[in-house]
Design a protein around this motif. Structure first.
Motif, PDB file in Angstrom:
ATOM      1  N   LYS A 155      11.754 -54.946 -24.153  1.00 61.45           N
ATOM      2  CA  LYS A 155      12.372 -53.840 -23.429  1.00 61.45           C
ATOM      3  C   LYS A 155      13.700 -54.298 -22.818  1.00 61.45           C
ATOM      4  O   LYS A 155      13.930 -55.488 -22.607  1.00 61.45           O
ATOM      5  CB  LYS A 155      11.445 -53.352 -22.298  1.00 61.45           C
ATOM      6  N   LYS A 180      15.866 -41.382 -23.477  1.00 66.67           N
ATOM      7  CA  LYS A 180      15.531 -42.718 -23.006  1.00 66.67           C
ATOM      8  C   LYS A 180      14.572 -42.624 -21.814  1.00 66.67           C
ATOM      9  O   LYS A 180      14.725 -41.764 -20.943  1.00 66.67           O
ATOM     10  CB  LYS A 180      16.797 -43.463 -22.590  1.00 66.67           C
ATOM     11  N   ARG A 181      13.610 -43.538 -21.788  1.00 62.25           N
ATOM     12  CA  ARG A 181      12.577 -43.520 -20.755  1.00 62.25           C
ATOM     13  C   ARG A 181      12.733 -44.763 -19.879  1.00 62.25           C
ATOM     14  O   ARG A 181      12.759 -45.892 -20.376  1.00 62.25           O
ATOM     15  CB  ARG A 181      11.203 -43.481 -21.401  1.00 62.25           C
ATOM     16  N   GLU A 224       4.215 -48.594 -24.324  1.00 62.11           N
ATOM     17  CA  GLU A 224       4.772 -47.638 -25.290  1.00 62.11           C
ATOM     18  C   GLU A 224       5.406 -46.426 -24.603  1.00 62.11           C
ATOM     19  O   GLU A 224       5.943 -45.549 -25.284  1.00 62.11           O
ATOM     20  CB  GLU A 224       3.666 -47.153 -26.248  1.00 62.11           C
ATOM     21  N   TYR A 255       7.873 -46.523 -22.132  1.00 67.02           N
ATOM     22  CA  TYR A 255       9.192 -46.734 -21.535  1.00 67.02           C
ATOM     23  C   TYR A 255      10.054 -47.611 -22.440  1.00 67.02           C
ATOM     24  O   TYR A 255       9.542 -48.375 -23.271  1.00 67.02           O
ATOM     25  CB  TYR A 255       9.072 -47.366 -20.142  1.00 67.02           C
ATOM     26  N   ASP A 256      11.370 -47.468 -22.251  1.00 66.53           N
ATOM     27  CA  ASP A 256      12.346 -48.237 -23.021  1.00 66.53           C
ATOM     28  C   ASP A 256      13.117 -49.224 -22.152  1.00 66.53           C
ATOM     29  O   ASP A 256      13.547 -50.273 -22.627  1.00 66.53           O
ATOM     30  CB  ASP A 256      13.359 -47.288 -23.689  1.00 66.53           C
TER      31      ASP A 256
END
Length: 380
Positions: A120, A2-3, A95, A97-98
């Motif tokens: 997000k 996960k970012r 694109e 990060y989550d």
């Protein structure tokens, strides 16, 4: 993996709440980028990567010159520019990060818009509720900004506040999930090589420590005045802000006032650990200070140091209940009385420190907070 993007309207240099959050996430397998606002000079963007391969944190700083501590009146245009630049960065890098983890309303509003637009997850972290912390209560801006910040809280997948008392402050909002994360320090990061100035030569003097934002409303100049007139006191002070130049002048003209400038957080803890007493004195007339969760309180109990705090602010009830220090009236007379009382209670300093340490381990340790953070992230 996960970012996560952490957003903050400071340069994060230092910024303990953000840095501790980033470290915790990286240590638990998240990829972390911090986006902050550097108010010192104008530039497009500065990027820095720190840490080893397995524990890297990327810092992105947006340079927009502004007056630190100037508030909305002096910084309206820079604030708008920062909001626009932040939105553009989040859009361009959507694109990458989550999860967006936004600290306070000056990043939270943009974060909520981007989270909705780009689908997000959003964590909203309330260190300071905007209306109360920016002097906007009883002004024409109070209602619209309160409504907007509450809308961010309502939209966020999870909301973080820093004490139980803050539930009262955010009444009117309806968070989906609410977590209490105390802004307490992590043990083991103190810089053991750092030494305070003149300390060993004056072991009989009461050494008072303060490191943080240097601005009005914290009784710093009043404290310096008291110290300058008493040979049995020393003031060891560091940080940055509008009063930096004045504090440095006082240091140059008084043998018992020592100014350290901006310090890395491990050095801050080292300085405080070598002093006798800490201070966290905030003006109780500022609504936000009723709910304050000062770093200084948490640092004092972790380090086992007694503390002086103003009545009707932050943790004054905890201090009195557990005898962790002295609570004072917010005035020069009250500060004088508090300093004198702390001197008279020298024999109790160690006992106060032990009580603080016990409280830290039982309720406030960063190990406890880390587990709450990971549990929270696993729910979104």
């Amino acid at each position: 993996m996960k970012r996560v993007i952490l957003l903050r309207s400071t340069p994060v240099n230092p910024d303990p709440p953000v840095e501790k959050m980033a470290a915790t996430l990286v240590e638990n397998g998240y990829k972390v980028t911090i986006v902050g606002w550097d108010r010192e000079e104008n530039y497009r963007m500065n990027k820095e990567v720190i840490g080893d391969t397995d524990h890297q944190i990327t810092f992105v700083r947006l340079g927009i010159k502004a007056c630190y501590g100037g508030g909305i009146k002096k910084n309206l245009l820079p604030i708008i520019r920062f909001q626009c630049r932040l939105y553009n960065w989040l859009a361009k890098n959507k694109e990458e990060y989550d999860i967006i983890h936004a600290f306070d309303f000056d990043t939270g509003l943009v974060a909520s818009r981007c989270a909705k637009q780009f689908r997000k997850k959003l964590i909203y972290h309330v260190l300071d509720y905007y209306v109360d912390s920016h002097g906007l209560d009883n002004t024409s801006l109070e209602k619209p900004i309160r409504r907007l910040e509450n809308s961010v809280i309502n939209f966020a997948d999870s909301t973080i506040i820093c004490t139980e008392k803050r539930k009262e402050q955010i009444q009117g909002s309806n968070p989906k999930k609410l977590f209490i994360i105390h802004n307490t320090p992590k043990e083991g990061i103190l810089d053991s090589t750092f030494k305070i100035q003149n300390g060993a030569m004056n072991s009989k003097k009461m050494k008072i420590a303060y490191v943080g934002v240097l601005d009005g409303g914290r009784a710093l100049l009043e404290l310096a005045e008291i110290v300058s007139k008493n040979e049995m006191l020393e003031l060891h002070i560091g940080g940055f802000g509008p009063l930096s130049d004045r504090i440095e002048e006082l240091s140059n003209s008084n043998d018992n006032i020592f100014y350290y400038g901006k310090l890395p957080y491990p050095c801050t803890l080292a300085l405080e650990s070598q002093c006798d007493v800490m201070v966290a004195i905030y003006n109780p007339k500022v609504p936000n200070n009723k709910y304050a969760a000062p770093n200084k309180f948490y640092e004092s109990i972790m380090l086992g140091k007694p503390i002086i705090m103003a009545q009707n602010t932050g943790f004054d009830e905890i201090i009195l209940q557990h005898d962790l220090g002295v609570c004072i009236d917010y005035s020069i007379a009250g500060l004088n009385i508090g300093v004198d009382e702390m001197i008279k209670r020298r024999q109790n300093w160690e006992k106060m420190g032990r009580k603080g340490r016990s409280l830290y381990k039982e309720l406030y340790s960063w190990d406890v907070m880390e587990q709450r953070i990971i549990n929270m992230y696993q729910t979104i």
